[in-house]
Design a protein around this motif. Structure first.
Motif, PDB file in Angstrom:
ATOM      1  N   SER A  40     -10.859   5.261  11.090  1.00  0.00           N
ATOM      2  CA  SER A  40     -11.217   3.868  11.323  1.00  0.00           C
ATOM      3  C   SER A  40     -10.759   3.003  10.159  1.00  0.00           C
ATOM      4  O   SER A  40     -10.699   3.468   9.028  1.00  0.00           O
ATOM      5  CB  SER A  40     -12.737   3.716  11.436  1.00  0.00           C
ATOM      6  OG  SER A  40     -13.241   4.478  12.484  1.00  0.00           O
ATOM      7  N   PRO A  41     -10.506   1.728  10.431  1.00  0.00           N
ATOM      8  CA  PRO A  41     -10.257   0.814   9.320  1.00  0.00           C
ATOM      9  C   PRO A  41     -11.601   0.478   8.673  1.00  0.00           C
ATOM     10  O   PRO A  41     -12.488  -0.068   9.314  1.00  0.00           O
ATOM     11  CB  PRO A  41      -9.624  -0.410   9.985  1.00  0.00           C
ATOM     12  CG  PRO A  41     -10.105  -0.372  11.396  1.00  0.00           C
ATOM     13  CD  PRO A  41     -10.371   1.070  11.729  1.00  0.00           C
ATOM     14  N   MET A  42     -11.780   0.866   7.444  1.00  0.00           N
ATOM     15  CA  MET A  42     -13.037   0.658   6.732  1.00  0.00           C
ATOM     16  C   MET A  42     -12.955  -0.654   5.958  1.00  0.00           C
ATOM     17  O   MET A  42     -12.018  -0.859   5.195  1.00  0.00           O
ATOM     18  CB  MET A  42     -13.301   1.819   5.779  1.00  0.00           C
ATOM     19  CG  MET A  42     -13.333   3.182   6.471  1.00  0.00           C
ATOM     20  SD  MET A  42     -14.680   3.373   7.623  1.00  0.00           S
ATOM     21  CE  MET A  42     -16.016   3.542   6.470  1.00  0.00           C
ATOM     22  N   CYS A  43     -13.943  -1.526   6.148  1.00  0.00           N
ATOM     23  CA  CYS A  43     -13.976  -2.842   5.527  1.00  0.00           C
ATOM     24  C   CYS A  43     -14.948  -2.825   4.347  1.00  0.00           C
ATOM     25  O   CYS A  43     -16.105  -2.425   4.503  1.00  0.00           O
ATOM     26  CB  CYS A  43     -14.402  -3.882   6.566  1.00  0.00           C
ATOM     27  SG  CYS A  43     -14.379  -5.571   5.958  1.00  0.00           S
ATOM     28  N   TYR A  44     -14.457  -3.242   3.191  1.00  0.00           N
ATOM     29  CA  TYR A  44     -15.248  -3.255   1.961  1.00  0.00           C
ATOM     30  C   TYR A  44     -15.120  -4.603   1.270  1.00  0.00           C
ATOM     31  O   TYR A  44     -14.115  -5.295   1.442  1.00  0.00           O
ATOM     32  CB  TYR A  44     -14.717  -2.204   0.969  1.00  0.00           C
ATOM     33  CG  TYR A  44     -14.676  -0.796   1.474  1.00  0.00           C
ATOM     34  CD1 TYR A  44     -15.823  -0.022   1.503  1.00  0.00           C
ATOM     35  CD2 TYR A  44     -13.482  -0.232   1.903  1.00  0.00           C
ATOM     36  CE1 TYR A  44     -15.790   1.293   1.946  1.00  0.00           C
ATOM     37  CE2 TYR A  44     -13.439   1.082   2.351  1.00  0.00           C
ATOM     38  CZ  TYR A  44     -14.588   1.840   2.373  1.00  0.00           C
ATOM     39  OH  TYR A  44     -14.545   3.123   2.822  1.00  0.00           O
ATOM     40  N   PRO A  45     -16.089  -4.952   0.409  1.00  0.00           N
ATOM     41  CA  PRO A  45     -15.838  -6.065  -0.499  1.00  0.00           C
ATOM     42  C   PRO A  45     -14.610  -5.703  -1.343  1.00  0.00           C
ATOM     43  O   PRO A  45     -14.458  -4.542  -1.751  1.00  0.00           O
ATOM     44  CB  PRO A  45     -17.100  -6.135  -1.362  1.00  0.00           C
ATOM     45  CG  PRO A  45     -18.175  -5.512  -0.515  1.00  0.00           C
ATOM     46  CD  PRO A  45     -17.460  -4.423   0.248  1.00  0.00           C
ATOM     47  N   ASP A  46     -13.733  -6.659  -1.577  1.00  0.00           N
ATOM     48  CA  ASP A  46     -12.506  -6.381  -2.320  1.00  0.00           C
ATOM     49  C   ASP A  46     -12.843  -5.761  -3.668  1.00  0.00           C
ATOM     50  O   ASP A  46     -13.676  -6.282  -4.410  1.00  0.00           O
ATOM     51  CB  ASP A  46     -11.701  -7.664  -2.508  1.00  0.00           C
ATOM     52  CG  ASP A  46     -10.279  -7.383  -2.941  1.00  0.00           C
ATOM     53  OD1 ASP A  46      -9.753  -6.290  -2.648  1.00  0.00           O
ATOM     54  OD2 ASP A  46      -9.681  -8.268  -3.584  1.00  0.00           O
ATOM     55  N   GLY A  47     -12.237  -4.626  -3.952  1.00  0.00           N
ATOM     56  CA  GLY A  47     -12.466  -3.931  -5.206  1.00  0.00           C
ATOM     57  C   GLY A  47     -13.506  -2.828  -5.132  1.00  0.00           C
ATOM     58  O   GLY A  47     -13.582  -2.004  -6.040  1.00  0.00           O
ATOM     59  N   ASP A  48     -14.307  -2.782  -4.072  1.00  0.00           N
ATOM     60  CA  ASP A  48     -15.309  -1.721  -3.954  1.00  0.00           C
ATOM     61  C   ASP A  48     -14.697  -0.375  -3.608  1.00  0.00           C
ATOM     62  O   ASP A  48     -15.323   0.659  -3.811  1.00  0.00           O
ATOM     63  CB  ASP A  48     -16.370  -2.072  -2.909  1.00  0.00           C
ATOM     64  CG  ASP A  48     -17.512  -2.882  -3.489  1.00  0.00           C
ATOM     65  OD1 ASP A  48     -17.345  -3.448  -4.591  1.00  0.00           O
ATOM     66  OD2 ASP A  48     -18.568  -2.965  -2.842  1.00  0.00           O
ATOM     67  N   PHE A  49     -13.512  -0.378  -3.051  1.00  0.00           N
ATOM     68  CA  PHE A  49     -12.777   0.864  -2.785  1.00  0.00           C
ATOM     69  C   PHE A  49     -11.625   0.886  -3.782  1.00  0.00           C
ATOM     70  O   PHE A  49     -10.841  -0.064  -3.858  1.00  0.00           O
ATOM     71  CB  PHE A  49     -12.247   0.897  -1.349  1.00  0.00           C
ATOM     72  CG  PHE A  49     -11.565   2.187  -1.000  1.00  0.00           C
ATOM     73  CD1 PHE A  49     -12.287   3.220  -0.425  1.00  0.00           C
ATOM     74  CD2 PHE A  49     -10.214   2.378  -1.249  1.00  0.00           C
ATOM     75  CE1 PHE A  49     -11.666   4.429  -0.106  1.00  0.00           C
ATOM     76  CE2 PHE A  49      -9.590   3.570  -0.934  1.00  0.00           C
ATOM     77  CZ  PHE A  49     -10.319   4.597  -0.359  1.00  0.00           C
ATOM     78  N   ILE A  50     -11.532   1.932  -4.565  1.00  0.00           N
ATOM     79  CA  ILE A  50     -10.485   2.020  -5.582  1.00  0.00           C
ATOM     80  C   ILE A  50      -9.170   2.427  -4.914  1.00  0.00           C
ATOM     81  O   ILE A  50      -9.062   3.483  -4.293  1.00  0.00           O
ATOM     82  CB  ILE A  50     -10.850   3.043  -6.681  1.00  0.00           C
ATOM     83  CG1 ILE A  50     -12.200   2.707  -7.303  1.00  0.00           C
ATOM     84  CG2 ILE A  50      -9.746   3.120  -7.727  1.00  0.00           C
ATOM     85  CD1 ILE A  50     -12.288   1.346  -7.945  1.00  0.00           C
ATOM     86  N   VAL A  51      -8.187   1.557  -5.034  1.00  0.00           N
ATOM     87  CA  VAL A  51      -6.862   1.797  -4.468  1.00  0.00           C
ATOM     88  C   VAL A  51      -6.069   2.658  -5.449  1.00  0.00           C
ATOM     89  O   VAL A  51      -6.012   2.355  -6.640  1.00  0.00           O
ATOM     90  CB  VAL A  51      -6.134   0.455  -4.213  1.00  0.00           C
ATOM     91  CG1 VAL A  51      -4.704   0.684  -3.774  1.00  0.00           C
ATOM     92  CG2 VAL A  51      -6.901  -0.358  -3.175  1.00  0.00           C
ATOM     93  N   GLY A  52      -5.479   3.727  -4.925  1.00  0.00           N
ATOM     94  CA  GLY A  52      -4.686   4.619  -5.761  1.00  0.00           C
ATOM     95  C   GLY A  52      -3.259   4.129  -5.933  1.00  0.00           C
ATOM     96  O   GLY A  52      -2.766   3.287  -5.169  1.00  0.00           O
ATOM     97  N   ASP A  53      -2.591   4.658  -6.953  1.00  0.00           N
ATOM     98  CA  ASP A  53      -1.201   4.264  -7.234  1.00  0.00           C
ATOM     99  C   ASP A  53      -0.269   4.518  -6.063  1.00  0.00           C
ATOM    100  O   ASP A  53       0.694   3.784  -5.863  1.00  0.00           O
ATOM    101  CB  ASP A  53      -0.664   5.032  -8.451  1.00  0.00           C
ATOM    102  CG  ASP A  53      -1.261   4.553  -9.758  1.00  0.00           C
ATOM    103  OD1 ASP A  53      -1.917   3.486  -9.763  1.00  0.00           O
ATOM    104  OD2 ASP A  53      -1.066   5.250 -10.777  1.00  0.00           O
ATOM    105  N   ARG A  54      -0.553   5.571  -5.275  1.00  0.00           N
ATOM    106  CA  ARG A  54       0.328   5.932  -4.159  1.00  0.00           C
ATOM    107  C   ARG A  54      -0.117   5.336  -2.831  1.00  0.00           C
ATOM    108  O   ARG A  54       0.568   5.495  -1.825  1.00  0.00           O
ATOM    109  CB  ARG A  54       0.420   7.455  -4.040  1.00  0.00           C
ATOM    110  CG  ARG A  54       1.150   8.072  -5.222  1.00  0.00           C
ATOM    111  CD  ARG A  54       1.446   9.541  -5.044  1.00  0.00           C
ATOM    112  NE  ARG A  54       2.182   9.788  -3.815  1.00  0.00           N
ATOM    113  CZ  ARG A  54       1.854  10.733  -2.919  1.00  0.00           C
ATOM    114  NH1 ARG A  54       0.820  11.504  -3.110  1.00  0.00           N
ATOM    115  NH2 ARG A  54       2.577  10.904  -1.847  1.00  0.00           N
ATOM    116  N   ASP A  55      -1.296   4.677  -2.802  1.00  0.00           N
ATOM    117  CA  ASP A  55      -1.716   4.008  -1.570  1.00  0.00           C
ATOM    118  C   ASP A  55      -0.694   2.937  -1.226  1.00  0.00           C
ATOM    119  O   ASP A  55       0.010   2.420  -2.105  1.00  0.00           O
ATOM    120  CB  ASP A  55      -3.098   3.389  -1.731  1.00  0.00           C
ATOM    121  CG  ASP A  55      -4.216   4.425  -1.715  1.00  0.00           C
ATOM    122  OD1 ASP A  55      -3.938   5.609  -1.467  1.00  0.00           O
ATOM    123  OD2 ASP A  55      -5.369   4.039  -1.955  1.00  0.00           O
ATOM    124  N   VAL A  56      -0.613   2.601   0.048  1.00  0.00           N
ATOM    125  CA  VAL A  56       0.387   1.645   0.530  1.00  0.00           C
ATOM    126  C   VAL A  56      -0.318   0.434   1.124  1.00  0.00           C
ATOM    127  O   VAL A  56      -1.256   0.576   1.918  1.00  0.00           O
ATOM    128  CB  VAL A  56       1.311   2.313   1.587  1.00  0.00           C
ATOM    129  CG1 VAL A  56       2.223   1.299   2.245  1.00  0.00           C
ATOM    130  CG2 VAL A  56       2.124   3.430   0.929  1.00  0.00           C
TER     131      VAL A  56
END
Length: 158
Positions: A40-56
């Motif tokens: 599912s597309p998970m919706c978070y407050p911006d910054g609450d999910f840590i984006v990895g270097d390889r995420d797109v």
């Protein structure tokens, strides 16, 4: 041919995002890889999910101040030939996703890109988490909002 948007959002989903933005501020999506909450597309407050270097970064949806849509690098490798369409349906959202208490849930639909679209996308590589940190952003390419999911991808009839 310009590269098509890698992610779109239906007007119904955009309306729910606007409501959630009023409550929670700036938002982001991360396309779940299929663990506890399915794919599912998970919706978070911006910054609450840590984006990895390889995420797109698939897109920054033009809803409110913008809603980035992220996917893991390995999952992107599998889905790179598919346009993600974020829709909303009745039901309970994922346990960590902001829409959960609303009686609705975000849902990913997909449409396979045409051969010509894939050629255009190959010429416009996506932005990774590392590149985003350096200030890179995806090219703006018109609106990301479609009236209905069927406008972007056919929905099978019963």
């Amino acid at each position: 041919m310009d590269a098509p948007n890698r992610a779109l959002v239906t007007e119904d989903a955009a309306e729910l995002l606007r409501t959630l933005q009023q409550r929670h501020g700036t938002l982001m999506f991360h396309q779940s890889g299929g663990c506890c909450d399915g794919s599912s597309p998970m919706c978070y407050p911006d910054g609450d999910f840590i984006v990895g270097d390889r995420d797109v970064l698939l897109a920054v949806l033009d809803v409110g101040d913008g809603v980035p849509v992220w996917i893991s690098g390995p999952q992107f490798d599998t889905w790179k030939h598919t346009q993600l369409v974020i829709d909303v349906v009745p039901g309970r959202g994922g346990g960590f996703s902001l829409e959960s208490p609303e009686g609705k849930r975000f849902l990913s639909r997909g449409r396979a890109f045409t051969d010509d679209e894939n050629v255009a996308l190959d010429a416009a590589p996506p932005v990774t988490g590392a590149a985003y940190e350096r200030g890179e952003r995806p090219a703006a390419n018109g609106t990301h909002v479609v009236a209905d999911a069927v406008d972007a991808c056919a929905i099978p009839q019963r």
